[in-house]
Structure formats: C-alpha cells, structure tokens
Write a protein that holds these residues in place. Structure first.
Motif, PDB file in Angstrom:
ATOM      1  N   TYR A 159       4.283  -2.942 -38.652  1.00  0.00           N
ATOM      2  CA  TYR A 159       4.185  -1.484 -38.772  1.00  0.00           C
ATOM      3  C   TYR A 159       2.724  -1.029 -38.854  1.00  0.00           C
ATOM      4  O   TYR A 159       1.951  -1.550 -39.656  1.00  0.00           O
ATOM      5  CB  TYR A 159       4.928  -1.019 -40.029  1.00  0.00           C
ATOM      6  CG  TYR A 159       4.775   0.461 -40.312  1.00  0.00           C
ATOM      7  CD1 TYR A 159       5.329   1.409 -39.473  1.00  0.00           C
ATOM      8  CD2 TYR A 159       4.069   0.900 -41.433  1.00  0.00           C
ATOM      9  CE1 TYR A 159       5.194   2.756 -39.729  1.00  0.00           C
ATOM     10  CE2 TYR A 159       3.929   2.253 -41.706  1.00  0.00           C
ATOM     11  CZ  TYR A 159       4.495   3.176 -40.845  1.00  0.00           C
ATOM     12  OH  TYR A 159       4.359   4.508 -41.099  1.00  0.00           O
ATOM     13  N   GLY A 160       2.375  -0.060 -38.003  1.00  0.00           N
ATOM     14  CA  GLY A 160       1.031   0.516 -38.071  1.00  0.00           C
ATOM     15  C   GLY A 160      -0.025  -0.278 -37.328  1.00  0.00           C
ATOM     16  O   GLY A 160      -1.088   0.251 -37.024  1.00  0.00           O
ATOM     17  N   SER A 161       0.260  -1.548 -36.994  1.00  0.00           N
ATOM     18  CA  SER A 161      -0.764  -2.373 -36.356  1.00  0.00           C
ATOM     19  C   SER A 161      -0.778  -2.187 -34.838  1.00  0.00           C
ATOM     20  O   SER A 161      -1.669  -2.648 -34.155  1.00  0.00           O
ATOM     21  CB  SER A 161      -0.538  -3.853 -36.686  1.00  0.00           C
ATOM     22  OG  SER A 161       0.653  -4.299 -36.065  1.00  0.00           O
ATOM     23  N   LEU A 162       0.245  -1.522 -34.297  1.00  0.00           N
ATOM     24  CA  LEU A 162       0.343  -1.375 -32.843  1.00  0.00           C
ATOM     25  C   LEU A 162      -0.058   0.018 -32.376  1.00  0.00           C
ATOM     26  O   LEU A 162       0.007   0.333 -31.203  1.00  0.00           O
ATOM     27  CB  LEU A 162       1.776  -1.704 -32.379  1.00  0.00           C
ATOM     28  CG  LEU A 162       2.243  -3.123 -32.706  1.00  0.00           C
ATOM     29  CD1 LEU A 162       3.740  -3.283 -32.498  1.00  0.00           C
ATOM     30  CD2 LEU A 162       1.514  -4.150 -31.848  1.00  0.00           C
ATOM     31  N   GLY A 163      -0.453   0.879 -33.316  1.00  0.00           N
ATOM     32  CA  GLY A 163      -1.014   2.187 -32.943  1.00  0.00           C
ATOM     33  C   GLY A 163      -0.032   3.331 -32.969  1.00  0.00           C
ATOM     34  O   GLY A 163       1.175   3.153 -33.109  1.00  0.00           O
ATOM     35  N   GLY A 164      -0.582   4.540 -32.870  1.00  0.00           N
ATOM     36  CA  GLY A 164       0.252   5.716 -32.657  1.00  0.00           C
ATOM     37  C   GLY A 164       0.984   6.263 -33.866  1.00  0.00           C
ATOM     38  O   GLY A 164       1.884   7.082 -33.720  1.00  0.00           O
ATOM     39  N   ALA A 165       0.624   5.843 -35.059  1.00  0.00           N
ATOM     40  CA  ALA A 165       1.413   6.231 -36.232  1.00  0.00           C
ATOM     41  C   ALA A 165       1.371   7.735 -36.519  1.00  0.00           C
ATOM     42  O   ALA A 165       2.389   8.336 -36.824  1.00  0.00           O
ATOM     43  CB  ALA A 165       0.964   5.447 -37.453  1.00  0.00           C
ATOM     44  N   GLU A 166       0.205   8.356 -36.384  1.00  0.00           N
ATOM     45  CA  GLU A 166       0.083   9.747 -36.831  1.00  0.00           C
ATOM     46  C   GLU A 166       0.862  10.726 -35.968  1.00  0.00           C
ATOM     47  O   GLU A 166       1.556  11.603 -36.479  1.00  0.00           O
ATOM     48  CB  GLU A 166      -1.391  10.165 -36.854  1.00  0.00           C
ATOM     49  CG  GLU A 166      -2.101   9.651 -38.081  1.00  0.00           C
ATOM     50  CD  GLU A 166      -3.604   9.799 -37.970  1.00  0.00           C
ATOM     51  OE1 GLU A 166      -4.043  10.760 -37.316  1.00  0.00           O
ATOM     52  OE2 GLU A 166      -4.312   8.947 -38.534  1.00  0.00           O
ATOM     53  N   VAL A 167       0.719  10.568 -34.651  1.00  0.00           N
ATOM     54  CA  VAL A 167       1.392  11.492 -33.745  1.00  0.00           C
ATOM     55  C   VAL A 167       2.909  11.399 -33.918  1.00  0.00           C
ATOM     56  O   VAL A 167       3.644  12.342 -33.684  1.00  0.00           O
ATOM     57  CB  VAL A 167       0.938  11.223 -32.288  1.00  0.00           C
ATOM     58  CG1 VAL A 167       1.705  10.090 -31.645  1.00  0.00           C
ATOM     59  CG2 VAL A 167       1.001  12.479 -31.449  1.00  0.00           C
ATOM     60  N   ASN A 168       3.371  10.264 -34.401  1.00  0.00           N
ATOM     61  CA  ASN A 168       4.807  10.008 -34.504  1.00  0.00           C
ATOM     62  C   ASN A 168       5.327  10.122 -35.931  1.00  0.00           C
ATOM     63  O   ASN A 168       6.405   9.615 -36.235  1.00  0.00           O
ATOM     64  CB  ASN A 168       5.103   8.604 -33.965  1.00  0.00           C
ATOM     65  CG  ASN A 168       6.195   8.599 -32.909  1.00  0.00           C
ATOM     66  OD1 ASN A 168       6.395   9.607 -32.240  1.00  0.00           O
ATOM     67  ND2 ASN A 168       6.891   7.494 -32.779  1.00  0.00           N
ATOM     68  N   ALA A 169       4.598  10.825 -36.789  1.00  0.00           N
ATOM     69  CA  ALA A 169       4.999  10.944 -38.196  1.00  0.00           C
ATOM     70  C   ALA A 169       6.433  11.452 -38.323  1.00  0.00           C
ATOM     71  O   ALA A 169       6.827  12.388 -37.624  1.00  0.00           O
ATOM     72  CB  ALA A 169       4.044  11.896 -38.920  1.00  0.00           C
TER      73      ALA A 169
END
Ligand SMILES: [Zn+2]
Length: 299
Positions: A159-169
């Motif tokens: 989780y979180g290591s592959l990118g894109g976390a913020e846009v997909n909150a």
C-alpha cells in the motif's frame, strides 16, 4: 436506446454518466507542446475540445453477448467524498436511469470489469443503502487488476509504495473494499478469461495494474482501453501522457504497443473518456498513428 456499435454478434451500449470541460490541454498532458497541439486542434471542436478546455466524458460500456452482460468501468458514482478530484465528488447523476433506458437493471449485470481502480472507473461499483456502501450490481462478479488492489488496499504491505494515493483518496474504501467484503471480487492477472472471447491484457503505466479488455466475436475485435488514451491527440502523439499516468515511460510504451496491436488487427479502440463518436480505429502514420472515426469500418 440503440446499441452504440457491434462487435460481431455482441451489442455494445454506451452508458453515459457525465460530460463536460475538464481542464486546459496544457494542464492535462504532461508532455504538452503548444505548437504540436495547435496543428491538430482545429479537428477537436466540439467533441474533444470546447472553450479552451479538453472536453470529456465519464461513460461505461455494456457488452451484451446474448448470454451474458459485461459492464466495463463504472464511472465516478453518486454521493462520494472525493478530496483528490473534487469535480467528481458528491455527484447526483442519473446513471442507473441511463442503464434502464438501454434496457437493463443493475441486477441483470453478470460481470463488471474495472480496467483500473482510479476514482472515475469504480464509482458505481457501490451505492449508498441506509448509510452503507453496497454492491450496485448485486449479482455480478467484479474483476479487479491484482496490482491495483495491492497499490490501494491499506491492509497490504505494498500500500502506498506503487503511487497515486492522494488522487485516489477514499476510493478503495468506498468502491472496492465493499465488493471484496461481499465476496463478489475476483483479482485477475494478464491473460485472465472474463467471458467467451474476452481476455484481460496487461497494460501498465497509467496505474501499475491497468488492464485492457480484448473482445473478439465473429472475427471482429475491440479493445476496451480504459485510460490508455484520454484524447485523440495521444493517437498522433503516443508519447503524450496525461498528468494522471503514474509511470510515464511505461504508460507511453504501453500506449504505443496497444495502438500497434489495434492497427495490425483492425481493432476498434473503446476508451473510457472519448467524445463522440466515443470509439475509434487507428492507422499507422509517419511518426505515430492516425485516428479513423469511420463507423462503416466497424459495422
Ligand atoms: Zn479515467
């Protein structure tokens, strides 16, 4: 509602959720060059560009094989809290009424294929019922790319290591986790068979696990390409990524490979966000490809 097109004996319906001006081109394309864009821009009004903004759609594609109903991508959904992309938050659209206009109820859907797990591709997976997010398509098996689930499931080490976390909150929590909890999710990898003549193809870059659904019937082929392409500009300039593509080198090489394969096989490309006529064929051109919006070619 008439089908949008056919693939062999399959009827394909376009279920529209939203349309509008999204962002100026220089804000959408990571590799934007005004001179190159200006050469192509006259052909983009009004279906792909209006008032200086890229014009786009949220739309799902429903494939009716006669035996099964397969829904590809599920838009942004209603009543969802979306701090990452507020324009797609707290929507109140008539998406399910549009589905009904096409002749289908949510419980008729047999399979839901999410090309990737971004905010605008999983929204109608669930709907709010008495304060809980419940599967909208209660009888369907939902297919999710394994790597995208690994990227956004907070319970996973990845989780979180592959990118894109913020846009997909919030997206995993309200639109994917409830499907897994209900036992309706199947995590898939390259080559997975979704139905007779329907295969999931790895197409990473936009997200780590992005998948294209390849559909073949009676010798005709279509690629449901999710967010490999947001705009026809990326057909003539396959090196142009959207700012939402998480690994840009990988996304560009995937885009070229899918366009190549579509040109070779005369496959209809069916993206998630294209303006009218919403799907396209491609031919090779000098330094890339050329879009061919010609309904006759697809029947
Ligand atoms: Zn998208």
């Amino acid at each position: 509602m008439e089908e949008a097109f056919r693939i062999g004996s399959h009827k394909v319906y376009r279920i529209e959720e939203w349309q509008g001006g999204f962002s100026p081109p220089e804000a959408l394309f990571a590799e934007f060059e005004s001179r190159v864009f200006a050469e192509h821009a006259p052909g983009f009004e009004p279906d792909f560009m209006r008032d200086g903004l890229i014009y786009g759609y949220l739309q799902s594609w429903l494939i009716d094989t006669g035996d099964e109903l397969v829904l590809v991508d599920t838009g942004a959904g209603n009543e969802k809290d979306r701090p990452g992309i507020p324009i797609f938050g707290n929507l109140q659209t008539d998406f399910l009424a549009k589905l009904e206009e096409a002749g289908f109820a949510p419980e008729d859907i047999d399979k839901v294929f999410c090309t990737h797990l971004h905010i605008d591709h999983v929204g109608w997976n669930t709907r709010l019922v008495e304060g809980e997010w419940e599967p909208t398509f209660a009888n369907a098996t939902y297919y999710f790319p394994t790597l995208d689930e690994a990227a956004w499931n907070p319970a996973k080490e990845t989780y979180g290591s592959l990118g894109g976390a913020e846009v997909n909150a919030n997206v995993f929590e309200d639109s994917v986790a409830p499907i897994i909890k209900a036992g309706r999710a199947e995590l898939i990898e390259h080559g997975a068979s979704i139905a007779d003549g329907m295969t999931a193809i790895d197409s990473p870059g936009h997200t780590p696990g992005h998948m294209v659904l390849e559909v073949e019937s009676e010798g005709e082929i279509a690629f449901f390409t999710g967010d490999i392409l947001h705009h026809p500009m990326q057909i003539s300039q396959p090196g142009w990524n959207s700012v939402y593509c998480e690994d840009r080198d990988q996304a560009a090489s995937t885009r070229r490979a899918i366009l190549d394969r579509a040109a070779d096989r005369n496959a209809r490309i069916v993206p998630a966000h294209f303006g009218a006529p919403h799907s396209v064929f491609v031919e090779r051109a000098q330094d890339g490809f050329r879009p061919v919006f010609d309904e006759r070619r697809g029947g």
